[in-house]
Design a protein around this motif. Structure first.
Motif, short mmCIF file in Angstrom:
data_model
loop_
_atom_site.label_atom_id
_atom_site.label_comp_id
_atom_site.label_asym_id
_atom_site.label_seq_id
_atom_site.Cartn_x
_atom_site.Cartn_y
_atom_site.Cartn_z
N PRO A 9 0.85 -1.19 0.00
CA PRO A 9 0.00 0.00 0.00
C PRO A 9 0.88 1.24 0.00
O PRO A 9 2.06 1.18 0.32
N TRP A 19 -5.42 -0.85 8.98
CA TRP A 19 -5.54 -1.41 7.63
C TRP A 19 -6.79 -0.88 6.94
O TRP A 19 -6.83 -0.78 5.72
N ALA A 23 -7.28 -0.18 2.92
CA ALA A 23 -8.09 -1.06 2.07
C ALA A 23 -9.08 -0.25 1.24
O ALA A 23 -9.64 0.74 1.73
N THR A 24 -9.29 -0.69 0.02
CA THR A 24 -10.28 -0.03 -0.82
C THR A 24 -11.68 -0.30 -0.27
O THR A 24 -11.89 -1.26 0.48
N ASP A 27 -12.81 -3.77 -1.15
CA ASP A 27 -12.20 -4.82 -0.34
C ASP A 27 -12.74 -4.83 1.09
O ASP A 27 -12.92 -5.90 1.67
N ARG A 28 -12.97 -3.68 1.66
CA ARG A 28 -13.58 -3.66 3.00
C ARG A 28 -14.95 -4.35 2.96
O ARG A 28 -15.31 -5.09 3.88
N GLY A 124 1.45 -9.97 -0.84
CA GLY A 124 1.05 -8.76 -0.14
C GLY A 124 1.49 -8.75 1.30
O GLY A 124 2.32 -9.56 1.72
N LEU A 137 -3.51 -7.63 2.73
CA LEU A 137 -3.78 -6.70 1.63
C LEU A 137 -2.72 -6.97 0.58
O LEU A 137 -1.52 -6.84 0.86
N THR A 139 -2.03 -8.20 -3.95
CA THR A 139 -2.48 -8.27 -5.34
C THR A 139 -2.17 -9.65 -5.89
O THR A 139 -1.39 -10.41 -5.32
N TYR A 151 -0.86 -2.50 -4.35
CA TYR A 151 -2.24 -2.62 -3.91
C TYR A 151 -2.95 -1.28 -4.12
O TYR A 151 -2.40 -0.22 -3.88
N ASP A 158 -6.55 -6.51 -6.88
CA ASP A 158 -6.52 -6.30 -5.43
C ASP A 158 -7.12 -7.49 -4.70
O ASP A 158 -8.09 -8.10 -5.16
N ILE A 160 -7.98 -9.06 -0.53
CA ILE A 160 -8.05 -8.87 0.93
C ILE A 160 -8.43 -10.20 1.55
O ILE A 160 -9.14 -11.01 0.94
#
Length: 193
Positions: A9, A19, A23-24, A27-28, A124, A137, A139, A151, A158, A160
């Protein structure tokens, strides 16, 4: 590192659960749906006749089997991937792959994970989570790529997941709703040698 450079990241968290700031949003959301992913994936695998394999896996396929305890030590691990639940018709609801090599390494204050072999290779960071699990996290590296993408730069790559201890010298990386093929990927790790 054998698996290629880590997918990092843009900034590393300085405190547990930071985190979430890295996280995008997508992803969350995937991680929030982890229990739903487990339920659907296990039901699909059982319905396709793989109940015996799931039972034989014991804690590996029990969504509530995570244990508190020590994080893995840097080194080489023997890992195996099991994909559960098909994302679309024509794909398998259960696919277990032969063991491969993966690496846990120290990256400053955090650990990293990389699958070293194969066409699909997650890579990751393992970031502090809730005390019972770490958050992965990373890729997806493909085919002959030698370096992971950063990431957060490619939503299709991506990843997670939750990294959890299952017992003495045994961990798993659980990837809910991965981008391709399955509803849930479970990667088991045990020290090599």
């Amino acid at each position: 590192m054998a698996g290629g450079a880590m997918a990092r990241p843009r900034a590393l968290p300085s405190q547990p659960s930071a985190w979430r700031t890295l996280a995008t949003a997508a992803d969350r959301e995937r991680l929030r749906g982890w229990r739903d992913a487990w339920g659907k994936a296990l039901a699909a695998a059982r319905a396709s006749g793989h109940g015996a394999e799931l039972a034989a896996g014991g804690a590996l396929f029990n969504p509530d089997a995570a244990l508190p305890g020590p994080e893995p030590q840097p080194g080489t691990y023997r890992c195996r991937v099991t994909k559960l639940g098909a994302q679309s018709p024509g794909l398998l609801d259960y696919a277990a792959y032969p063991p491969f090599t993966c690496t846990i390494a120290r990256e400053g204050d955090v650990l990293s994970f990389a699958k070293n072999d194969g066409v699909q290779r997650p890579a990751g960071l393992l970031l502090p989570g809730d005390g019972q699990r770490m958050i992965f996290l990373g890729t997806m590296m493909l085919s002959d790529e030698r370096q992971a993408r950063d990431y957060g730069t490619d939503p299709e790559r991506d990843m997670i997941g939750a990294f959890e201890r299952l017992g003495p010298a045994r961990w798993r990386l659980v990837l809910p709703y991965p981008r391709w093929e399955s509803l849930l990927d479970v990667i088991e790790l045990v020290p090599a040698g």
